[in-house]
Design a protein around this motif. Structure first.
Motif, PDB file in Angstrom:
ATOM      1  N   ASP A   1       0.804  -1.211   0.000  1.00  0.00           N
ATOM      2  CA  ASP A   1       0.000   0.000   0.000  1.00  0.00           C
ATOM      3  C   ASP A   1       0.843   1.271   0.000  1.00  0.00           C
ATOM      4  OD1 ASP A   1      -2.218  -1.641   0.150  1.00  0.00           O
ATOM      5  OD2 ASP A   1      -2.294  -1.543   2.350  1.00  0.00           O
ATOM      6  N   SER A   2       2.149   1.161  -0.110  1.00  0.00           N
ATOM      7  CA  SER A   2       3.008   2.328   0.004  1.00  0.00           C
ATOM      8  C   SER A   2       2.858   3.240  -1.211  1.00  0.00           C
ATOM      9  CB  SER A   2       4.457   1.909   0.194  1.00  0.00           C
ATOM     10  OG  SER A   2       4.882   1.117  -0.880  1.00  0.00           O
ATOM     11  N   PRO A   3       3.098   4.550  -1.008  1.00  0.00           N
ATOM     12  CA  PRO A   3       2.999   5.508  -2.103  1.00  0.00           C
ATOM     13  C   PRO A   3       4.021   5.186  -3.198  1.00  0.00           C
ATOM     14  CG  PRO A   3       3.119   6.630   0.010  1.00  0.00           C
ATOM     15  CD  PRO A   3       3.410   5.179   0.260  1.00  0.00           C
ATOM     16  N   THR A   4       3.788   5.724  -4.360  1.00  0.00           N
ATOM     17  CA  THR A   4       4.675   5.493  -5.486  1.00  0.00           C
ATOM     18  C   THR A   4       6.033   6.155  -5.271  1.00  0.00           C
ATOM     19  OG1 THR A   4       4.955   5.708  -7.864  1.00  0.00           O
ATOM     20  CG2 THR A   4       3.792   7.499  -6.777  1.00  0.00           C
ATOM     21  N   THR A   5       7.059   5.545  -5.793  1.00  0.00           N
ATOM     22  CA  THR A   5       8.401   6.134  -5.760  1.00  0.00           C
ATOM     23  C   THR A   5       8.990   6.143  -7.166  1.00  0.00           C
ATOM     24  OG1 THR A   5       9.381   3.998  -5.215  1.00  0.00           O
ATOM     25  CG2 THR A   5       8.869   5.468  -3.369  1.00  0.00           C
ATOM     26  N   SER A   6       8.132   6.068  -8.169  1.00  0.00           N
ATOM     27  CA  SER A   6       8.622   5.961  -9.535  1.00  0.00           C
ATOM     28  C   SER A   6       8.589   7.283 -10.297  1.00  0.00           C
ATOM     29  CB  SER A   6       7.792   4.919 -10.298  1.00  0.00           C
ATOM     30  OG  SER A   6       6.436   5.317 -10.318  1.00  0.00           O
ATOM     31  N   GLY A   7       8.337   8.383  -9.629  1.00  0.00           N
ATOM     32  CA  GLY A   7       8.279   9.681 -10.296  1.00  0.00           C
ATOM     33  C   GLY A   7       9.652  10.163 -10.726  1.00  0.00           C
ATOM     34  N   ASP A   8       9.676  11.298 -11.371  1.00  0.00           N
ATOM     35  CA  ASP A   8      10.904  11.910 -11.871  1.00  0.00           C
ATOM     36  C   ASP A   8      11.470  12.857 -10.822  1.00  0.00           C
ATOM     37  OD1 ASP A   8      12.950  12.971 -13.358  1.00  0.00           O
ATOM     38  OD2 ASP A   8      11.660  13.869 -14.882  1.00  0.00           O
ATOM     39  N   ILE A   9      12.705  12.661 -10.438  1.00  0.00           N
ATOM     40  CA  ILE A   9      13.312  13.470  -9.382  1.00  0.00           C
ATOM     41  C   ILE A   9      13.899  14.781  -9.898  1.00  0.00           C
ATOM     42  CG2 ILE A   9      15.640  12.500  -9.459  1.00  0.00           C
ATOM     43  CD1 ILE A   9      15.289  12.465  -6.271  1.00  0.00           C
ATOM     44  N   LEU A  10      14.026  14.936 -11.192  1.00  0.00           N
ATOM     45  CA  LEU A  10      14.666  16.122 -11.759  1.00  0.00           C
ATOM     46  C   LEU A  10      13.876  17.392 -11.459  1.00  0.00           C
ATOM     47  CD1 LEU A  10      15.744  14.760 -15.252  1.00  0.00           C
ATOM     48  CD2 LEU A  10      17.067  14.843 -13.127  1.00  0.00           C
ATOM     49  N   GLY A  11      14.606  18.482 -11.222  1.00  0.00           N
ATOM     50  CA  GLY A  11      13.982  19.782 -11.022  1.00  0.00           C
ATOM     51  C   GLY A  11      14.206  20.337  -9.623  1.00  0.00           C
ATOM     52  N   LYS A  12      13.456  21.399  -9.321  1.00  0.00           N
ATOM     53  CA  LYS A  12      13.529  22.078  -8.024  1.00  0.00           C
ATOM     54  C   LYS A  12      12.475  21.514  -7.091  1.00  0.00           C
ATOM     55  CE  LYS A  12      15.109  26.629  -9.430  1.00  0.00           C
ATOM     56  NZ  LYS A  12      14.795  28.073  -9.448  1.00  0.00           N
ATOM     57  N   TRP A  13      12.918  21.145  -5.896  1.00  0.00           N
ATOM     58  CA  TRP A  13      12.036  20.630  -4.852  1.00  0.00           C
ATOM     59  C   TRP A  13      12.126  21.571  -3.654  1.00  0.00           C
ATOM     60  CZ3 TRP A  13       8.817  16.638  -5.750  1.00  0.00           C
ATOM     61  CH2 TRP A  13       9.077  15.861  -6.869  1.00  0.00           C
ATOM     62  N   TYR A  14      11.003  22.175  -3.297  1.00  0.00           N
ATOM     63  CA  TYR A  14      10.947  23.145  -2.206  1.00  0.00           C
ATOM     64  C   TYR A  14      10.582  22.458  -0.897  1.00  0.00           C
ATOM     65  CZ  TYR A  14      11.063  26.562  -5.930  1.00  0.00           C
ATOM     66  OH  TYR A  14      11.434  27.301  -7.027  1.00  0.00           O
ATOM     67  N   PHE A  15      11.274  22.845   0.172  1.00  0.00           N
ATOM     68  CA  PHE A  15      10.993  22.284   1.494  1.00  0.00           C
ATOM     69  C   PHE A  15       9.589  22.684   1.939  1.00  0.00           C
ATOM     70  CE2 PHE A  15      15.573  22.454   1.281  1.00  0.00           C
ATOM     71  CZ  PHE A  15      15.932  21.223   1.799  1.00  0.00           C
ATOM     72  N   LYS A  16       8.823  21.701   2.401  1.00  0.00           N
ATOM     73  CA  LYS A  16       7.454  21.951   2.868  1.00  0.00           C
ATOM     74  C   LYS A  16       7.308  21.709   4.368  1.00  0.00           C
ATOM     75  CE  LYS A  16       2.666  20.546   2.355  1.00  0.00           C
ATOM     76  NZ  LYS A  16       1.746  19.566   1.795  1.00  0.00           N
ATOM     77  N   GLU A  17       7.749  20.504   4.835  1.00  0.00           N
ATOM     78  CA  GLU A  17       7.561  20.163   6.244  1.00  0.00           C
ATOM     79  C   GLU A  17       8.428  18.973   6.628  1.00  0.00           C
ATOM     80  OE1 GLU A  17       3.369  19.514   6.054  1.00  0.00           O
ATOM     81  OE2 GLU A  17       3.575  17.442   5.381  1.00  0.00           O
ATOM     82  N   TYR A  18       8.483  18.742   7.940  1.00  0.00           N
ATOM     83  CA  TYR A  18       9.140  17.572   8.508  1.00  0.00           C
ATOM     84  C   TYR A  18       8.094  16.776   9.264  1.00  0.00           C
ATOM     85  CZ  TYR A  18      13.230  20.593   7.950  1.00  0.00           C
ATOM     86  OH  TYR A  18      14.195  21.427   7.443  1.00  0.00           O
ATOM     87  N   LYS A  19       8.249  15.470   9.268  1.00  0.00           N
ATOM     88  CA  LYS A  19       7.403  14.599  10.086  1.00  0.00           C
ATOM     89  C   LYS A  19       8.342  13.883  11.062  1.00  0.00           C
ATOM     90  CE  LYS A  19       3.895  14.069   6.566  1.00  0.00           C
ATOM     91  NZ  LYS A  19       2.768  14.714   7.180  1.00  0.00           N
ATOM     92  N   VAL A  20       8.131  14.163  12.359  1.00  0.00           N
ATOM     93  CA  VAL A  20       9.003  13.653  13.410  1.00  0.00           C
ATOM     94  C   VAL A  20       8.155  13.179  14.578  1.00  0.00           C
ATOM     95  CG1 VAL A  20      10.958  14.185  14.933  1.00  0.00           C
ATOM     96  CG2 VAL A  20      10.717  15.410  12.771  1.00  0.00           C
ATOM     97  N   GLN A  21       8.324  11.940  14.984  1.00  0.00           N
ATOM     98  CA  GLN A  21       7.636  11.381  16.142  1.00  0.00           C
ATOM     99  C   GLN A  21       6.136  11.666  16.126  1.00  0.00           C
ATOM    100  OE1 GLN A  21       9.991  13.014  19.381  1.00  0.00           O
ATOM    101  NE2 GLN A  21      11.339  11.241  19.319  1.00  0.00           N
ATOM    102  N   GLY A  22       5.503  11.444  14.987  1.00  0.00           N
ATOM    103  CA  GLY A  22       4.065  11.622  14.863  1.00  0.00           C
ATOM    104  C   GLY A  22       3.606  13.056  14.698  1.00  0.00           C
TER     105      GLY A  22
END
Length: 137
Positions: A23-44
């Motif tokens: 059931d895990s999310p896809t990891t087959s997308g394209d990594i190229l380009g700019k990725w902006y920081f949105k958030e961190y998930k830590v200890q729930g």
């Protein structure tokens, strides 16, 4: 809260954790380009990335030639930390200043990149599992 980035967490992590599920999310997308920081998930908890300036946002750039950069907007100037990378399956191998770390990708789609690292996020002396969430506009 201290400022963290994909690059610094990758360098600080001493080992990688990967997970798999039907059931895990896809990891087959394209990594190229700019990725902006949105958030961190830590200890729930979800912690918004709040180190944005009016003149720009911090981001990670992945180029087709295997080069990349961690770009920190600081006082409206770009502080660029170059790196090289390879993507193999669900793992990113990031090399900077002669140090290579493996960072597992937990999600990669057209608009979302999530990577999992281990670091002392809250400076309490204990390592936490940190999921860094980035978005592509």
């Amino acid at each position: 809260m201290k400022k963290l980035s994909l690059f610094s967490l990758a360098i600080l992590s001493s080992f990688a954790i990967s997970c798999s599920s039907d059931d895990s999310p896809t990891t087959s997308g394209d990594i190229l380009g700019k990725w902006y920081f949105k958030e961190y998930k830590v200890q729930g908890q979800t912690i918004p990335y709040d180190d944005h300036e009016e003149c720009g946002r911090d981001y990670i750039q992945f180029n087709a030639d295997g080069s990349g950069a961690n770009v920190d907007v600081w006082n409206c100037e770009l502080d660029i930390a170059p790196f090289t990378y390879t993507k193999s399956g669900n793992n990113l191998s990031i090399t900077s200043d002669g140090v290579t770390d493996i960072v597992p990708i937990t999600e990669l789609s057209a608009t979302t990149l999530k990577v999992k690292t281990i670091s002392d996020f809250d400076d309490d002396g204990d390592d936490e599992t940190v999921v860094i969430v980035l978005t592509k506009n």
